[in-house]
Scaffold this active site. Structure first.
Site, PDB file in Angstrom:
ATOM      1  N   ASP A   1      68.615 -67.173  55.855  1.00 18.58           N
ATOM      2  CA  ASP A   1      69.255 -68.404  55.382  1.00 18.58           C
ATOM      3  C   ASP A   1      68.192 -69.491  55.241  1.00 18.58           C
ATOM      4  O   ASP A   1      67.588 -69.908  56.229  1.00 18.58           O
ATOM      5  CB  ASP A   1      70.331 -68.834  56.381  1.00 18.58           C
ATOM      6  CG  ASP A   1      71.222 -69.940  55.842  1.00 18.58           C
ATOM      7  OD1 ASP A   1      71.039 -70.338  54.677  1.00 18.58           O
ATOM      8  OD2 ASP A   1      72.093 -70.421  56.594  1.00 18.58           O
TER       9      ASP A   1
ATOM     10  N   ASP B   1      70.415 -69.285  48.168  1.00 19.18           N
ATOM     11  CA  ASP B   1      69.533 -69.548  49.303  1.00 19.18           C
ATOM     12  C   ASP B   1      69.817 -68.672  50.520  1.00 19.18           C
ATOM     13  O   ASP B   1      69.379 -68.996  51.623  1.00 19.18           O
ATOM     14  CB  ASP B   1      69.614 -71.031  49.704  1.00 19.18           C
ATOM     15  CG  ASP B   1      70.986 -71.415  50.233  1.00 19.18           C
ATOM     16  OD1 ASP B   1      71.952 -70.680  49.967  1.00 19.18           O
ATOM     17  OD2 ASP B   1      71.096 -72.465  50.901  1.00 19.18           O
ATOM     18  N   GLU B   2      70.537 -67.558  50.346  1.00 15.48           N
ATOM     19  CA  GLU B   2      70.770 -66.689  51.487  1.00 15.48           C
ATOM     20  C   GLU B   2      71.070 -65.265  51.035  1.00 15.48           C
ATOM     21  O   GLU B   2      71.566 -65.034  49.928  1.00 15.48           O
ATOM     22  CB  GLU B   2      71.907 -67.204  52.363  1.00 15.48           C
ATOM     23  CG  GLU B   2      73.246 -67.222  51.674  1.00 15.48           C
ATOM     24  CD  GLU B   2      74.363 -67.628  52.610  1.00 15.48           C
ATOM     25  OE1 GLU B   2      74.430 -67.095  53.738  1.00 15.48           O
ATOM     26  OE2 GLU B   2      75.193 -68.464  52.206  1.00 15.48           O
TER      27      GLU B   2
END
Length: 415
Positions: free
Chosen positions: A16, A112-113
């Site tokens: 993350d 973003d993860e």
């Protein structure tokens, strides 16, 4: 080494990125480092909304969804910038390339993860060593911070990655549940929104541990089949694999009906479309999925059949949304000839719990009302007016016409 790589279990990472948009801007312009920074839609307007903020800004109380005017009152030195999406897209692609260098079993869930299954990476080191390698490489090569959760399944890995930010590495085993997971408020559990938390509170369930020990019958009565799913996860049970192909899946849920008689009566047609939309909504709720494509099928009196669909910017699942989009498609393509059959299908589906909407200016009005932001947005609109969530009309490359999140995942499919 064997204690880290069980014979029958899995070892899952959840990676993350920390304060991603703000961190990318700081990497691009190092003079911003260490300063309170917020990325916001319409930053020139006091009623523009903070998309994300740096940890320096958060120390002053600056939060996501906060109006820019309020953020600046809390932090007079706050630097407010507009999003630069192509920059974020490039950084994300490079991040996922680093993950893919470790294992091909990578499942992106947002820009973003993502999840990684490193069960077969024993030769590369222990899971903590691999996590440090990934974290340090992303930091060294991209100048970006990330947190990594290590666990035997996706749910626990996700929870673990949230436990220490920024630049944290957290191991969450099933034997750690009583100490690390169960004391948490149910609101902090992945997959529980504000409305679900309210229902749980009504049952006097306020912690994850209380959810784990609750009566299954009571949970099913209040939450339906989702109650069982949530309780399993509260007990550390999650059997869903890390699926690199999940980003390529295109599933659908649809229903159709033959009308009692061929008709051109618009009132009757609307009633049928609304009824079909309600059925689709119920099936989507049962399967806990969201959709971002709605298709309408029209079969005329002479059995000629046409189908038309519309791709959406954001995920949705309510009957009202499905009906409105289906009706728009029908009205745009109906030839005014008598209709014999109508169908409505929700396509391009994704698991609700896996859809991590990057909180940006495209998502608020259409999606947030169904998730944790509902009450916050309602309060903000009452206080500051209904124009608080104005959309950004342009980006570095001109007019924005599609969801940034969708564009990223579509690009990832092609690679």
């Amino acid at each position: 080494m064997s204690k880290w790589y069980p014979k029958n279990g899995r070892v899952i990472f959840h990676v993350d990125m920390n304060s991603f948009f703000a961190s990318v801007e700081m990497a691009f312009d190092p003079s911003l480092k260490g300063k309170p920074l917020a990325i916001a839609g319409n930053p020139e307007e006091r009623r523009g909304i903070v998309v994300t903020s740096s940890y320096e800004a958060r120390k002053y109380g600056v939060k996501t969804t906060m109006p820019v005017g309020e953020a600046r009152r809390l932090c007079p030195d706050l630097i407010v910038m507009s999003p630069t999406f192509e920059r974020y897209r490039t950084a994300s692609k490079e991040m996922f390339k680093i993950l893919a260098d470790v294992t091909p079993i990578v499942q992106p869930v947002s820009i973003d993860e993502g999840y990684m299954d490193i069960t077969d990476c024993e030769a590369q080191g222990t899971p903590p060593e691999l996590a440090r390698y990934i974290q340090e490489r992303i930091h060294h090569e991209l100048d970006l911070p990330c947190s990594i959760g290590i666990a035997p399944n996706k749910f626990l890995a996700k929870m673990a990655s949230d436990m220490k930010k920024p630049m944290g590495i957290t191991i969450l085993r099933k034997r750690d549940l009583a100490k690390k997971l169960w004391p948490l408020p149910v609101e902090e559990m992945h997959g529980i929104g504000e409305k679900t938390a309210g229902k749980l509170h009504h049952l006097q369930i306020k912690t994850v541990g209380e959810l784990a020990a609750a009566s299954p019958l009571e949970l099913k009565r209040i939450l339906g089949i989702n109650g069982e799913r949530l309780q399993n996860k509260a007990n550390g049970i999650d059997t869903k694999p890390v699926d690199p192909e999940a980003v390529h899946e295109f599933k659908s849920i649809g229903t159709s009906t033959t009308l009692p008689h061929d008709t051109t009566d618009e009132t009757e047609i609307r009633k049928v479309l609304r009824r079909l939309a309600a059925k689709v909504e119920q099936r989507m709720k049962n399967k806990q999925v969201l959709s971002r494509n709605v298709q309408v099928m029209i079969r005329y009196y002479d059995r000629k059949t046409v189908t038309r669909s519309r791709q959406l910017q954001d995920y949705m699942y309510t009957a009202d949304d499905i009906f409105n989009i289906a009706l728009q498609q029908f009205e745009a393509h109906w030839t005014q000839e008598p209709v014999r059959l109508l169908g409505v299908t929700a396509q391009d589906l994704a698991d609700k719990e896996e859809v991590t909407q990057q909180l940006n200016i495209f998502n608020y009005e259409s999606y947030a009302s169904k998730e944790k932001l509902y009450d916050a947005i309602e309060k903000i609109n009452k206080k500051y007016g209904n124009d608080t969530f104005k959309s950004l009309s342009s980006s570095e490359q001109g007019q924005v016409t599609t969801s940034f999140q969708k564009d990223f995942l579509d690009d990832y499919k092609k690679e």
